[in-house]
Motif scaffolding. Structure first.
Motif, PDB file in Angstrom:
ATOM      1  N   THR A 133      27.593  25.489  27.488  1.00  0.00           N
ATOM      2  CA  THR A 133      27.552  26.898  27.086  1.00  0.00           C
ATOM      3  C   THR A 133      26.868  27.650  28.223  1.00  0.00           C
ATOM      4  OG1 THR A 133      27.324  26.137  24.800  1.00  0.00           O
ATOM      5  CG2 THR A 133      26.929  28.466  25.222  1.00  0.00           C
ATOM      6  N   ARG A 183      35.917  30.522  25.271  1.00  0.00           N
ATOM      7  CA  ARG A 183      35.071  29.353  24.998  1.00  0.00           C
ATOM      8  C   ARG A 183      35.872  28.054  24.989  1.00  0.00           C
ATOM      9  NH1 ARG A 183      32.890  33.447  22.101  1.00  0.00           N
ATOM     10  NH2 ARG A 183      30.625  33.730  22.112  1.00  0.00           N
ATOM     11  N   GLN A 215      27.416  30.684  29.589  1.00  0.00           N
ATOM     12  CA  GLN A 215      27.537  32.126  29.736  1.00  0.00           C
ATOM     13  C   GLN A 215      26.228  32.813  30.127  1.00  0.00           C
ATOM     14  OE1 GLN A 215      28.976  30.276  27.485  1.00  0.00           O
ATOM     15  NE2 GLN A 215      31.119  30.853  27.294  1.00  0.00           N
ATOM     16  N   CYS A 221      25.164  31.969  33.720  1.00  0.00           N
ATOM     17  CA  CYS A 221      25.994  32.631  34.731  1.00  0.00           C
ATOM     18  C   CYS A 221      25.782  34.140  34.740  1.00  0.00           C
ATOM     19  CB  CYS A 221      27.468  32.291  34.497  1.00  0.00           C
ATOM     20  SG  CYS A 221      27.865  30.568  34.899  1.00  0.00           S
ATOM     21  N   GLN A 222      25.451  34.710  33.585  1.00  0.00           N
ATOM     22  CA  GLN A 222      25.103  36.132  33.570  1.00  0.00           C
ATOM     23  C   GLN A 222      23.884  36.398  34.445  1.00  0.00           C
ATOM     24  OE1 GLN A 222      24.630  37.361  29.473  1.00  0.00           O
ATOM     25  NE2 GLN A 222      26.684  36.677  28.933  1.00  0.00           N
ATOM     26  N   GLN A 256      36.482  34.782  23.783  1.00  0.00           N
ATOM     27  CA  GLN A 256      36.057  34.984  25.168  1.00  0.00           C
ATOM     28  C   GLN A 256      36.121  33.712  26.006  1.00  0.00           C
ATOM     29  OE1 GLN A 256      34.782  38.228  26.787  1.00  0.00           O
ATOM     30  NE2 GLN A 256      36.410  38.494  25.274  1.00  0.00           N
ATOM     31  N   PHE A 261      27.762  37.808  24.870  1.00  0.00           N
ATOM     32  CA  PHE A 261      28.214  36.444  24.649  1.00  0.00           C
ATOM     33  C   PHE A 261      29.132  36.368  23.429  1.00  0.00           C
ATOM     34  CE2 PHE A 261      27.317  32.456  22.266  1.00  0.00           C
ATOM     35  CZ  PHE A 261      27.980  31.589  23.101  1.00  0.00           C
ATOM     36  N   ALA A 286      31.661  35.085  33.420  1.00  0.00           N
ATOM     37  CA  ALA A 286      31.057  35.328  32.106  1.00  0.00           C
ATOM     38  C   ALA A 286      30.199  36.578  32.175  1.00  0.00           C
ATOM     39  CB  ALA A 286      30.203  34.132  31.698  1.00  0.00           C
ATOM     40  N   ARG A 287      30.477  37.518  31.305  1.00  0.00           N
ATOM     41  CA  ARG A 287      29.706  38.768  31.258  1.00  0.00           C
ATOM     42  C   ARG A 287      29.212  39.001  29.833  1.00  0.00           C
ATOM     43  NH1 ARG A 287      34.326  39.984  34.352  1.00  0.00           N
ATOM     44  NH2 ARG A 287      33.881  40.496  36.517  1.00  0.00           N
TER      45      ARG A 287
END
Length: 982
Positions: free
Chosen positions: A419, A555, A421, A424-425, A553, A585, A581-582
């Protein structure tokens, strides 16, 4: 629907299964008009599955039947309609007595959706269909758009539902260490971090802590997993330094470890010194024909059904696996009494797992080196009924024939994806090793750590150790106050991770329907064809095909899409990468962002006098202000009485909430000349001038008055809600200009009143005999310093309400004394207090705007008919260049005054639309019934061609009714401004 009777007719697995349910608390709700009885702790989806109702939704594009996939809110297969909200995830939403649930996105009935005919047209709806089809002939899209917009969307907003019980709000939180994820890694990290007495917040999206321990993913030693969970939870509950937020989703990481948390109807804004991400991993689906049929689930979903809700996922289950997780799942199901019909292992070599010995007891056949090639649906139950098993002969290739197995549930266990996201954000990089099919995360910023399976750990002890390591690393940052040069230790992959992901669990079928993205109904061919159309970059594939752009999104589609793109372009998955990934979430409602904010409750020094006078208070920014004086149910009459008294006698209003900023220094005049639109260089000492503020884009953002008290000293007022922004902007600009000025926000140092009405001079004159208040000595917009009732004061002659008026500003501690002195002295002139609502009526009669109500994020001075407040000859001021460029362009809209005579129910309200037939031309910004003029008056944005006085406007009011208004010359009241010049 099966099981529509009493809960006793629904078979539940015996204890210890059913961690979240209370077997003694039946709960009755409705699904599609039929009664369902679940248990306290059930979600909508778990209760429905317990009743055999796997069909819970229809897919977006082809209206295919869909059911639970993850049982964790990680997919869009269970989106349902509630009276209060559409698009609710049934697999996470708890049931309640009387709850009414409808499926959505179907026509006819859920079981017989006639729009499913679109599935028959799939071959004619290739990827990029819209781009290829509707651009010719020119303008044809406008015709087609009407059709597609009727088909688009999923749920519906029920405007008849009362919103009072669904209020949304915001709250701020702070922590030394925030930990996202309440599984074993997160709990261990929290306990380690809290040992030093630091404030720790542990955030988990589930109703209770435990993560994968709750549904026994670590089934190698089930008892150990349960004991570990219970002990960790007990220690956390006993630790006062740890705050636990369950049912809370961390929806975004922002600069400076600012986390956005969604918990029911509340948005938490959390600032943490250190953040530890223990977000776990997302299980990935196998890709084969019919992999979206209800009853085809992830292994984690099957484990959640069994362990959390005591629900058997089926009577005859087939497990498709590419790792040892599938064997662990099969063993758990068998121990729960579920018949495991077969294990289909994609690997060619038999598992050396300890599960084999245990599974031998249940005589479960194992098909080695095979895969599920196709799943088929029972058209009556709309659920999987059989699967075709074929031997694997190559990458994504099977033998020409196989065997059929009857089943009512197919469990998939082929791998995981971290997971990633939030990491990476924050700038972290997700990497993929093609040899091992493993992911890793690195390059995340300082003051962030990751632990657990998101960091490649899978063995329970390795996960716990990694949580401890991450906490120690975070503590080291806090200990040395964040030495950015420090090298934090990295977690190491444990041996169990090596076989967790099967390298290629994708098998195309000649007839298609092997879904890569369930949200968008995208098949293998769609992704491959996108690359053949020239979109070889994964980011372009996403936008061209819409893969990963649905509610989930990406996943469960990001990895599969990356593998397909890499294969089609002869690259590696490592080179291809996955899409960016933005935040957010997970889906968040507009209400979360628009919900009430919590402010410090600020009250002026005259507050208690307002309460004693019977004021009904309202909140304006952080301040409580009198809305009007009188009984709560007598609002209209009270406001009218206050307006009449100001116009005929004298009124007093508390203006302590106005912002006050002191500008001092040799360059004070030059600073204001650059900052505001008006000219201030030649302003006389002892005079005030209107100050209009624009931003760099020429948009009006605030206003006030600038009082020149001395050659080098100005006192500038700002709006109640805008003063902090104005002050910050002043500091920012002077940092660039470097002028010799001192800027200070003195709002808290002053309080004040506005004395307005034809009798105001008589009242004030008796209280300040040392100041000549005559019109000649103290003209309109004059400023004087002196004493009022013996209190040192600044007096500004202003006319916001259109009458002779004075603002009296005194030091804060004299607020009540000033109020009492004026009220006592003004009795003979009929003085009475008036509130914000009356002030708004009075100012509207004069056509004065309120920033933020009559302006928006695009309003410029020309639109507002306020070019008189812009000094065109100044060489520079903030927004000046943009204003000049806007003036060279054709006008798009104008703020005009309008009037009409209608019954009270038809008086337009703020945001009501100005219409021409069905076309929106503009909107109303303010409108009231004027007691002075005896008619409704207002302000509205209209096209320039309708801005001339006498033009007729059609305004759409409540219930779709329409009224006709006439454009009027501003101001409505006293157009020659004689009243304020007395």
């Amino acid at each position: 629907m099966a099981g529509s009777g009493a809960s006793s007719t629904v078979k539940r697995l015996p204890k210890p299964f059913g961690l979240l349910i209370d077997r003694d608390q039946p709960v009755s709700f409705e699904f599609e008009g039929q009664t369902v009885v679940g248990l306290q702790g059930d979600t909508i989806a778990s209760a429905l599955v317990a009743h055999g109702q796997w069909l819970q939704s229809r897919s977006f594009k082809y209206h295919r039947p869909r059911g639970p996939l993850t049982m964790a809110g990680q997919d869009a297969n269970t989106l349902v309609q509630l009276p209060s909200a559409p698009n609710t995830l049934a697999d996470t939403y708890p049931i309640a007595d009387g709850l009414q649930v409808q499926a959505q996105n179907y026509a006819g009935s859920l079981r017989r959706d006639w729009r499913s005919y679109t599935g028959l047209l799939a071959r004619f709806l290739p990827v990029g269909f819209y781009y290829k089809t509707f651009f010719r002939p020119r303008g044809i899209w406008e015709w087609w758009a009407r059709f597609f917009r009727r088909q688009a969307g999923l749920g519906e907003i029920n405007q008849a539902v009362s919103r009072q019980e669904y209020d949304f709000d915001k709250q701020y939180k702070f922590a030394d260490i925030a930990i996202v994820g309440g599984g074993p890694a997160g709990m261990r990290a929290a306990l380690e971090a809290a040992q030093d007495g630091l404030e720790v917040i542990l955030i988990d999206e589930n109703p209770r802590l435990g993560g994968s321990l709750n549904y026994a993913r670590f089934a190698a030693d089930r008892k150990l997993a349960e004991e570990t969970r219970d002990e960790l939870v007990k220690q956390i509950e006993q630790n006062s330094n740890i705050e636990v937020l369950c049912n809370t989703v961390c929806n975004g990481w922002h600069a400076g470890n600012w986390l956005a948390l969604i918990a029911a109807n509340r948005l938490y804004k959390l600032r943490a010194r250190e953040v530890i991400i223990c977000s776990g991993s997302l299980e990935q689906p196998a890709i084969f024909r019919g992999n979206d049929i209800p009853g085809v689930v992830m292994s984690s979903a099957a484990l959640r059904l069994v362990n959390l809700y005591a629900v058997a996922p089926g009577e005859q289950v087939v497990v498709l696996t590419g790792n040892d997780e599938g064997y662990a799942t099969a063993l758990t199901l068998a121990e729960a009494g579920v018949v495991v019909k077969a294990i289909v292992d994609m690997r060619t070599e038999a598992s050396s797992s300890e599960f084999n010995t245990a599974l031998a007891h249940y005589s479960i056949p194992i098909h080695q080196g095979c895969t599920v090639y196709e799943a088929q649906i029972d058209k009556t139950t709309q659920r999987v009924c059989r699967v075709e098993i074929r031997a694997i002969v190559g990458k994504g290739e099977c033998e020409d024939s196989g065997i059929m197995l009857d089943t009512d549930c197919l469990v998939m266990a082929v791998g995981y994806m971290p997971t990633y996201q939030l990491v990476c954000q924050a700038g972290g990089q997700l990497s993929y090793d093609d040899a091992s099919s493993l992911f890793s995360l690195d390059s995340y910023p300082a003051h962030m750590e990751i632990a657990g399976s998101v960091n490649g750990q899978w063995d329970l002890q390795a996960v716990l150790d990694d949580g401890k390591r991450a906490a120690q690393s975070a503590l080291s940052w806090l200990g040395d106050d964040g030495d950015d040069s420090a090298q934090l230790p990295d977690g190491k992959h444990d041996p169990l991770a090596a076989g967790i992901n099967f390298s290629w669990p994708m098998f195309p079928h000649p007839k298609g329907k092997e879904f890569v993205d369930f949200d968008e109904d995208l098949q293998i061919a769609d992704i491959i064809n996108a690359t053949r159309d020239g979109y070889e970059n994964i980011q372009l594939v996403k936008r061209y095909s819409t893969c990963g752009m649905g509610p989930s999104q990406g996943r469960h589609s990001a990895l599969a899409a990356a593998r397909l793109v890499a294969d089609a372009t002869a690259t590696t998955v490592a080179e291809t990468g996955v899409t960016t990934a933005r935040p957010p979430f997970a889906a968040e409602t507009l209400a979360h962002n628009a919900g009430r904010s919590f402010y410090p409750a600020r009250r002026s020094n005259m507050h208690h006098r307002h309460m004693e006078a019977g004021a009904q208070m309202m909140q304006a920014g952080a301040w409580y202000r009198p809305a009007y004086y009188g009984k709560a149910d007598d609002m209209a009459a009270s406001i009218e009485e206050e307006v009449d008294n100001v116009r005929s006698n004298v009124g007093i209003i508390d203006v302590s909430t106005l912002g006050g900023i002191e500008i001092q220094g040799p360059d004070a005049a030059e600073f204001l000349n650059r900052f505001y639109t008006f000219a201030f260089a030649k302003q006389k000492v002892g005079m005030a001038r209107y100050a209009l503020l624009c931003n760099e884009a020429g948009v009006v953002i605030d206003d006030g008055v600038a009082c020149r008290l001395h050659e080098h000293h100005y006192y500038v007022t700002a709006t109640t809600g805008g003063v902090d922004r104005v002050f910050q902007s002043m500091l920012k600009w002077n940092l660039q200009w470097g002028l010799q000025v001192d800027i200070s926000n003195s709002t808290s140092a002053w309080c004040g009143v506005n004395l307005a009405g034809p009798n105001s001079r008589q009242v004030l004159a008796r209280l300040c005999p040392d100041i000549d208040l005559s019109a000649a000595a103290f003209p309109y917009m004059g400023v004087r310093e002196g004493a009022v009732a013996g209190i040192p004061a600044r007096i500004i002659r202003v006319g916001f309400v259109g009458e002779l008026g004075y603002e009296v500003h005194v030091p804060q501690q004299f607020g009540e004394a000033l109020w009492d002195a004026i009220m006592d002295d003004g009795q003979s002139e009929g003085i009475a207090p008036f509130g914000v609502e009356a002030q708004r009526v009075l100012r509207l009669e004069k056509g004065h705007i309120i920033i933020g109500q009559d302006t928006d994020a695009m309003s410029n001075p020309r639109e507002l008919q306020m070019t008189w407040a812009v000094a065109g000859k100044k060489p520079f001021f903030v927004g000046g260049r943009s204003i000049r460029e806007l003036e060279a362009l054709p006008e798009q809209r104008v703020l005009v005054g309008f009037e009409l005579e209608v019954e009270p129910a038809l008086i337009p309200k703020e945001a009501h639309l100005v219409m021409a037939d069905e076309t929106m031309l503009g909107r109303v910004t303010s409108c009231v019934q004027s007691p002075t003029l005896g008619k409704a008056i207002g302000l509205a944005y209209v096209p320039p061609e309708l801005s001339a006085p006498g033009s007729e406007l059609t305004i759409k009011v409540d219930e779709g009714k329409r009224v006709t208004a006439q454009v009027s010359q501003l101001p409505f009241y006293d157009p020659d401004n004689q009243r304020q010049q007395l």
